[in-house]
Design an enzyme around this catalytic site. Sequence first.
Site, PDB file in Angstrom:
ATOM      1  N   TYR A   1      43.143  27.869  37.592  1.00  0.00           N
ATOM      2  CA  TYR A   1      43.356  28.762  38.732  1.00  0.00           C
ATOM      3  C   TYR A   1      44.001  28.055  39.924  1.00  0.00           C
ATOM      4  O   TYR A   1      44.317  28.700  40.919  1.00  0.00           O
ATOM      5  CB  TYR A   1      42.023  29.353  39.209  1.00  0.00           C
ATOM      6  CG  TYR A   1      41.235  30.048  38.129  1.00  0.00           C
ATOM      7  CD1 TYR A   1      41.676  31.250  37.593  1.00  0.00           C
ATOM      8  CD2 TYR A   1      40.054  29.502  37.643  1.00  0.00           C
ATOM      9  CE1 TYR A   1      40.960  31.892  36.592  1.00  0.00           C
ATOM     10  CE2 TYR A   1      39.328  30.134  36.648  1.00  0.00           C
ATOM     11  CZ  TYR A   1      39.788  31.330  36.123  1.00  0.00           C
ATOM     12  OH  TYR A   1      39.082  31.963  35.130  1.00  0.00           O
TER      13      TYR A   1
ATOM     14  N   HIS B   1      45.828  33.675  44.639  1.00  0.00           N
ATOM     15  CA  HIS B   1      44.465  34.004  45.083  1.00  0.00           C
ATOM     16  C   HIS B   1      43.715  32.748  45.541  1.00  0.00           C
ATOM     17  O   HIS B   1      42.679  32.854  46.190  1.00  0.00           O
ATOM     18  CB  HIS B   1      43.725  34.671  43.916  1.00  0.00           C
ATOM     19  CG  HIS B   1      42.769  35.756  44.296  1.00  0.00           C
ATOM     20  ND1 HIS B   1      42.861  36.512  45.446  1.00  0.00           N
ATOM     21  CD2 HIS B   1      41.681  36.238  43.637  1.00  0.00           C
ATOM     22  CE1 HIS B   1      41.881  37.392  45.486  1.00  0.00           C
ATOM     23  NE2 HIS B   1      41.146  37.245  44.403  1.00  0.00           N
TER      24      HIS B   1
ATOM     25  N   PHE C   1      33.044  31.586  41.964  1.00  0.00           N
ATOM     26  CA  PHE C   1      34.129  32.520  41.697  1.00  0.00           C
ATOM     27  C   PHE C   1      34.222  33.494  42.867  1.00  0.00           C
ATOM     28  O   PHE C   1      33.269  33.725  43.602  1.00  0.00           O
ATOM     29  CB  PHE C   1      34.007  33.233  40.346  1.00  0.00           C
ATOM     30  CG  PHE C   1      34.356  32.322  39.194  1.00  0.00           C
ATOM     31  CD1 PHE C   1      35.673  32.190  38.772  1.00  0.00           C
ATOM     32  CD2 PHE C   1      33.372  31.579  38.570  1.00  0.00           C
ATOM     33  CE1 PHE C   1      35.996  31.331  37.739  1.00  0.00           C
ATOM     34  CE2 PHE C   1      33.680  30.716  37.529  1.00  0.00           C
ATOM     35  CZ  PHE C   1      35.004  30.593  37.112  1.00  0.00           C
TER      36      PHE C   1
ATOM     37  N   ASN D   1      34.339  36.661  43.491  1.00  0.00           N
ATOM     38  CA  ASN D   1      33.503  37.845  43.711  1.00  0.00           C
ATOM     39  C   ASN D   1      32.106  37.535  44.229  1.00  0.00           C
ATOM     40  O   ASN D   1      31.407  38.435  44.677  1.00  0.00           O
ATOM     41  CB  ASN D   1      33.393  38.665  42.423  1.00  0.00           C
ATOM     42  CG  ASN D   1      34.724  39.226  41.985  1.00  0.00           C
ATOM     43  OD1 ASN D   1      35.736  39.065  42.664  1.00  0.00           O
ATOM     44  ND2 ASN D   1      34.729  39.879  40.849  1.00  0.00           N
TER      45      ASN D   1
ATOM     46  N   ASN E   1      37.805  40.953  47.177  1.00  0.00           N
ATOM     47  CA  ASN E   1      36.424  40.764  46.715  1.00  0.00           C
ATOM     48  C   ASN E   1      35.734  39.557  47.334  1.00  0.00           C
ATOM     49  O   ASN E   1      34.522  39.572  47.542  1.00  0.00           O
ATOM     50  CB  ASN E   1      36.383  40.687  45.194  1.00  0.00           C
ATOM     51  CG  ASN E   1      36.667  42.032  44.558  1.00  0.00           C
ATOM     52  OD1 ASN E   1      36.358  43.071  45.125  1.00  0.00           O
ATOM     53  ND2 ASN E   1      37.280  42.020  43.388  1.00  0.00           N
TER      54      ASN E   1
END
Length: 189
Positions: free
Chosen positions: A14, A19, A64, A66, A112
């Site tokens: 990632y 993001h 993460f 969220n 989120n």
Amino acid sequence: MQIWVGLGNPGAQYAMHRHNVGFMAVDTIAEVHRFDPWKKQFQGWSATGRIGNVKVLLLKPATFMNESGRSVGEAMRFFKRETGDVTVFHDELDLAPFKVKVKTGGGTAGHNGLRSTEAHIGNAFRRVRIGIGHPGHKDRVTGYVLGNYVKAELDPLAGMLGAIASEADWLASGDDARFMSEIALRLAD
């Protein structure tokens, strides 16, 4: 002490996602301002240092996106800080790529990580909104934000991250307008 949080997802796969630009921002701040090494703490990674005469804890939640708020809330409670002592660096679809804006409070705009942070600490925290642009249609948003920066974006990305870190003194001192204007001047060259 201020708590500066970079939002992102943990893991090498990632690392270059749009993001994850919040992680990239706090990593660059830590490097430029020679913060202590990152350590596992508060359900994430933290590093402490000074920006000007202000002590700052940098935080990258490992929960993460969220569930980012769990990490932020834990750090805030540990240091007995208020919501107003927290600054969150995050990607912003509604800003042109590499533009930087600061605001305090407001909604989550479907983000989120912001939603989770707000659920754990309220919404009166400062946000450094880092523009990633919009892919044009809402059906393409997920693939876009979870996509890597492309080669042509890497130089402007590095310039923007460097400007954020170099001008962080203004943010630490509470002069959000000067922080934004100095970044804009650096990026205009």
